[in-house]
Design a protein around this motif. Structure first.
Motif, PDB file in Angstrom:
ATOM      1  N   ASN A   1       1.292  -1.262  -0.130  1.00 15.64           N
ATOM      2  CA  ASN A   1       0.049  -0.126   0.494  1.00 15.64           C
ATOM      3  C   ASN A   1       1.094   1.641  -0.168  1.00 15.64           C
ATOM      4  O   ASN A   1       1.938   1.047   0.787  1.00 15.64           O
ATOM      5  CB  ASN A   1      -1.097  -0.003   1.633  1.00 15.64           C
ATOM      6  CG  ASN A   1      -2.125   0.713   1.402  1.00 15.64           C
ATOM      7  OD1 ASN A   1      -1.555   2.310   0.422  1.00 15.64           O
ATOM      8  ND2 ASN A   1      -3.102   0.742   1.542  1.00 15.64           N
TER       9      ASN A   1
ATOM     10  N   VAL B   1      -1.290  10.282  -4.179  1.00 18.55           N
ATOM     11  CA  VAL B   1      -1.562   8.717  -3.860  1.00 18.55           C
ATOM     12  C   VAL B   1      -3.151   8.767  -3.724  1.00 18.55           C
ATOM     13  O   VAL B   1      -3.675   7.835  -4.511  1.00 18.55           O
ATOM     14  CB  VAL B   1      -1.047   8.190  -2.635  1.00 18.55           C
ATOM     15  CG1 VAL B   1      -2.161   6.570  -1.935  1.00 18.55           C
ATOM     16  CG2 VAL B   1       0.363   7.969  -2.610  1.00 18.55           C
ATOM     17  N   LEU B   2      -3.983   9.625  -3.712  1.00 17.27           N
ATOM     18  CA  LEU B   2      -5.118  10.002  -3.868  1.00 17.27           C
ATOM     19  C   LEU B   2      -5.848   9.738  -5.489  1.00 17.27           C
ATOM     20  O   LEU B   2      -6.692   9.511  -6.203  1.00 17.27           O
ATOM     21  CB  LEU B   2      -5.301  11.435  -2.997  1.00 17.27           C
ATOM     22  CG  LEU B   2      -6.088  11.330  -1.976  1.00 17.27           C
ATOM     23  CD1 LEU B   2      -6.872  12.123  -0.776  1.00 17.27           C
ATOM     24  CD2 LEU B   2      -6.690   9.752  -1.128  1.00 17.27           C
TER      25      LEU B   2
ATOM     26  N   HIS C   1      -5.294   6.583  -7.116  1.00 16.32           N
ATOM     27  CA  HIS C   1      -6.433   6.218  -6.022  1.00 16.32           C
ATOM     28  C   HIS C   1      -8.001   6.127  -6.572  1.00 16.32           C
ATOM     29  O   HIS C   1      -8.726   5.376  -7.298  1.00 16.32           O
ATOM     30  CB  HIS C   1      -6.362   5.934  -4.951  1.00 16.32           C
ATOM     31  CG  HIS C   1      -7.552   4.914  -3.704  1.00 16.32           C
ATOM     32  ND1 HIS C   1      -8.971   5.016  -4.366  1.00 16.32           N
ATOM     33  CD2 HIS C   1      -8.046   3.911  -3.560  1.00 16.32           C
ATOM     34  CE1 HIS C   1      -9.518   4.161  -3.755  1.00 16.32           C
ATOM     35  NE2 HIS C   1      -8.741   3.588  -3.334  1.00 16.32           N
TER      36      HIS C   1
ATOM     37  N   SER D   1      -4.563   2.040  -5.056  1.00 13.24           N
ATOM     38  CA  SER D   1      -3.128   2.593  -4.578  1.00 13.24           C
ATOM     39  C   SER D   1      -2.439   1.035  -4.306  1.00 13.24           C
ATOM     40  O   SER D   1      -1.332   1.790  -3.322  1.00 13.24           O
ATOM     41  CB  SER D   1      -3.643   3.195  -3.360  1.00 13.24           C
ATOM     42  OG  SER D   1      -4.225   3.025  -2.671  1.00 13.24           O
ATOM     43  N   ASP D   2      -1.673   0.624  -5.145  1.00 10.27           N
ATOM     44  CA  ASP D   2      -0.528  -0.545  -4.357  1.00 10.27           C
ATOM     45  C   ASP D   2       0.049  -0.750  -5.866  1.00 10.27           C
ATOM     46  O   ASP D   2      -0.261   0.254  -7.189  1.00 10.27           O
ATOM     47  CB  ASP D   2      -1.732  -2.051  -5.176  1.00 10.27           C
ATOM     48  CG  ASP D   2      -2.034  -2.297  -3.450  1.00 10.27           C
ATOM     49  OD1 ASP D   2      -3.209  -1.704  -2.692  1.00 10.27           O
ATOM     50  OD2 ASP D   2      -2.912  -3.025  -4.202  1.00 10.27           O
TER      51      ASP D   2
ATOM     52  N   ARG E   1       1.304  -2.649  -8.413  1.00  9.86           N
ATOM     53  CA  ARG E   1       0.025  -2.445  -9.445  1.00  9.86           C
ATOM     54  C   ARG E   1       0.168  -1.481 -10.790  1.00  9.86           C
ATOM     55  O   ARG E   1      -0.322  -1.406 -11.843  1.00  9.86           O
ATOM     56  CB  ARG E   1      -1.123  -3.256  -9.273  1.00  9.86           C
ATOM     57  CG  ARG E   1      -1.318  -4.963  -8.308  1.00  9.86           C
ATOM     58  CD  ARG E   1      -2.744  -4.582  -8.893  1.00  9.86           C
ATOM     59  NE  ARG E   1      -2.792  -6.178  -7.595  1.00  9.86           N
ATOM     60  CZ  ARG E   1      -3.245  -6.123  -6.947  1.00  9.86           C
ATOM     61  NH1 ARG E   1      -4.052  -5.232  -5.820  1.00  9.86           N
ATOM     62  NH2 ARG E   1      -3.418  -7.625  -5.841  1.00  9.86           N
TER      63      ARG E   1
ATOM     64  N   LEU F   1      -3.924  -1.357   8.207  1.00 10.17           N
ATOM     65  CA  LEU F   1      -3.362  -0.696   7.811  1.00 10.17           C
ATOM     66  C   LEU F   1      -3.292   0.688   9.048  1.00 10.17           C
ATOM     67  O   LEU F   1      -2.812   0.945   9.404  1.00 10.17           O
ATOM     68  CB  LEU F   1      -4.303  -0.091   6.939  1.00 10.17           C
ATOM     69  CG  LEU F   1      -3.769  -1.202   5.645  1.00 10.17           C
ATOM     70  CD1 LEU F   1      -4.242  -1.379   4.498  1.00 10.17           C
ATOM     71  CD2 LEU F   1      -2.120  -1.555   5.335  1.00 10.17           C
TER      72      LEU F   1
ATOM     73  N   GLY G   1      -6.028   9.692   4.849  1.00 13.11           N
ATOM     74  CA  GLY G   1      -5.154   9.946   3.174  1.00 13.11           C
ATOM     75  C   GLY G   1      -5.519   7.694   3.703  1.00 13.11           C
ATOM     76  O   GLY G   1      -6.197   7.373   2.682  1.00 13.11           O
TER      77      GLY G   1
ATOM     78  N   LEU H   1      -9.886   8.606   3.082  1.00 15.98           N
ATOM     79  CA  LEU H   1      -9.647   8.278   1.259  1.00 15.98           C
ATOM     80  C   LEU H   1      -9.866   6.901   0.178  1.00 15.98           C
ATOM     81  O   LEU H   1     -10.324   7.346  -0.447  1.00 15.98           O
ATOM     82  CB  LEU H   1      -9.727   9.403   1.115  1.00 15.98           C
ATOM     83  CG  LEU H   1      -9.889  10.719   1.778  1.00 15.98           C
ATOM     84  CD1 LEU H   1      -9.393  12.266   1.521  1.00 15.98           C
ATOM     85  CD2 LEU H   1     -11.707  11.124   1.783  1.00 15.98           C
ATOM     86  N   THR H   2      -8.536   5.918   0.596  1.00 17.12           N
ATOM     87  CA  THR H   2      -8.450   5.144  -0.156  1.00 17.12           C
ATOM     88  C   THR H   2      -8.846   3.923  -0.130  1.00 17.12           C
ATOM     89  O   THR H   2      -8.695   3.311  -0.276  1.00 17.12           O
ATOM     90  CB  THR H   2      -6.484   5.480  -0.404  1.00 17.12           C
ATOM     91  OG1 THR H   2      -6.342   4.538   1.291  1.00 17.12           O
ATOM     92  CG2 THR H   2      -6.274   6.623  -1.202  1.00 17.12           C
TER      93      THR H   2
ATOM     94  N   ASP I   1      -3.345  -8.679   2.142  1.00 13.07           N
ATOM     95  CA  ASP I   1      -2.073  -7.912   0.980  1.00 13.07           C
ATOM     96  C   ASP I   1      -1.807  -6.926   1.585  1.00 13.07           C
ATOM     97  O   ASP I   1      -1.374  -6.505   0.769  1.00 13.07           O
ATOM     98  CB  ASP I   1      -2.373  -8.204  -0.555  1.00 13.07           C
ATOM     99  CG  ASP I   1      -3.621  -7.969  -0.269  1.00 13.07           C
ATOM    100  OD1 ASP I   1      -4.554  -7.024   0.269  1.00 13.07           O
ATOM    101  OD2 ASP I   1      -4.480  -7.163  -1.522  1.00 13.07           O
ATOM    102  N   ALA I   2      -1.349  -7.019   2.727  1.00  8.54           N
ATOM    103  CA  ALA I   2      -0.314  -5.428   3.136  1.00  8.54           C
ATOM    104  C   ALA I   2       1.052  -5.783   2.147  1.00  8.54           C
ATOM    105  O   ALA I   2       1.184  -5.069   1.953  1.00  8.54           O
ATOM    106  CB  ALA I   2      -0.569  -5.307   4.675  1.00  8.54           C
TER     107      ALA I   2
END
Lengths: 141, 194
Positions: A26, A81-82, A85, A91-92, A95, B40, B85, B88-89, B98-99
């Motif tokens: 992430n 990042v936002l 996304h 936001s990986d 990928r 997270l 953040g 919002l994501t 899958d971290a």
């Protein structure tokens, strides 16, 4: 106090952040690890400033500047990042492969000629095949 | 300073050193949990512990002003930004398997190798170095204000320009663009949307 204590703590914190940057998926967790690395550097700066007894106090001034730059960096980083996304739904960071090389090496990339000495006629013959294969590979991807 | 190894041994630590060591262990543990936990939001909260522990370390190194700046900026704003953040994501609440990405063993190898090399070098270099924490505090607000506005005024002002640029950049990046991106229509649209 021995200087070795803050220096070793800073090294260990830095390597913890390094592991986080390399291992996390992430993007926000990667930003957290970057913050850890910056804080390790700040601890080093403060410790060496207190040890050297600098009249300019360059270490502490640089620490304050680093904190301010880190705040700016986290703001810009989170905005990026936002944006990613919002555009991609994820936001990986592993990928986001738009700029990655194709697995077969640079020779298989569509449009990049492998033979430099090939004549123009040969190129014209191969061009339609190349474009169709490129389209197929894009559709498959 | 070369006599520090003979006068101050590692086996007879002072009170400040014991406090530094304990808080350092807490800080390092919190940092390790931050980079390894699968949840997270918990990672962000453990980051608070790590950054707060570093503020205590600054206090133990007599850098008071930097300690309070650390609490104010990092614990107060950066972690809140990170939590926003995460929200919002649409970060999943609870464990997300899958971290960690696939290159975790390589990352572990690199981090352990770097830690071993750096600890070896640092301990070998600064084994006999002693920080004298006595005397007047070197990082009190008075001293900090004096050196910051006497010797470092120009970088300070340049930094304010950088913060302004970062602010404008963040706004430009996070603003939603309309369907028609005509010149002069962006600002009223953004105003309407708010």
């Amino acid at each position: 106090m021995h200087l070795a204590y803050p220096a070793v703590l800073a090294v260990l914190l830095f390597c913890t952040g390094l592991y986080g940057v390399l291992a996390r998926r992430n993007a926000i967790l990667v930003l957290m690890s970057v913050e850890l690395m910056l804080n390790a550097v700040n601890l080093n700066l403060v410790a060496f400033d207190v040890w050297l007894r600098d009249t300019l106090h360059a270490g502490q001034a640089l620490t304050l500047f680093t904190i301010a730059i880190a705040a700016a960096e986290i703001g810009i980083g989170l905005a990026i990042v936002l944006l990613v996304h919002r555009n991609r739904g994820s936001s990986d960071i592993d990928r986001l492969r738009d700029l990655a090389e194709p697995p077969g090496g640079p020779g298989t990339r569509p449009g990049s000629g492998t033979g430099l000495g090939a004549g123009p006629g040969q190129d014209a013959e191969e061009a339609p095949q190349q474009t169709t294969s490129a389209r197929q590979s894009e559709a498959a991807a | 300073m070369t006599l520090a190894a003979t006068t101050h041994g590692f086996l007879s630590p002072t009170g400040v050193e014991i406090a530094f060591l304990l808080v350092g262990l807490v800080t390092l543990g919190a940092a390790l949990v931050t980079v390894t936990t699968k949840q997270l939001v918990h990672a962000a909260l453990w980051l608070v512990v790590a950054l707060g522990g570093l503020a205590v370390e600054y206090l133990l190194l007599t850098a008071e002003f930097i300690a309070w700046v650390q609490v104010l900026i990092y614990v107060g704003s950066v972690v809140v930004l990170l939590l926003f953040g995460l929200m919002l994501t649409r970060a999943p609440i609870g464990r997300s398997p899958d971290a960690d990405s696939g290159n975790r063993p390589a990352a572990l190898a690199v981090a352990v190798a770097a830690a071993a090399a750096l600890v070896w070098v640092v301990v070998d270099a600064f084994r006999a170095t002693w920080i004298d924490l006595g005397g007047p505090a070197q990082g009190s607000t008075e001293v900090t204000g004096a050196f910051l506005f006497r010797h470092w005024v120009l970088p300070f002002e340049a930094l304010s320009v950088l913060l302004l640029a970062a602010l404008v950049g963040a706004i430009v990046l996070s603003r939603k663009r309309g369907a028609d991106d005509g010149a002069g229509q962006g600002a009223p649209q953004a105003k309407e949307r708010r």
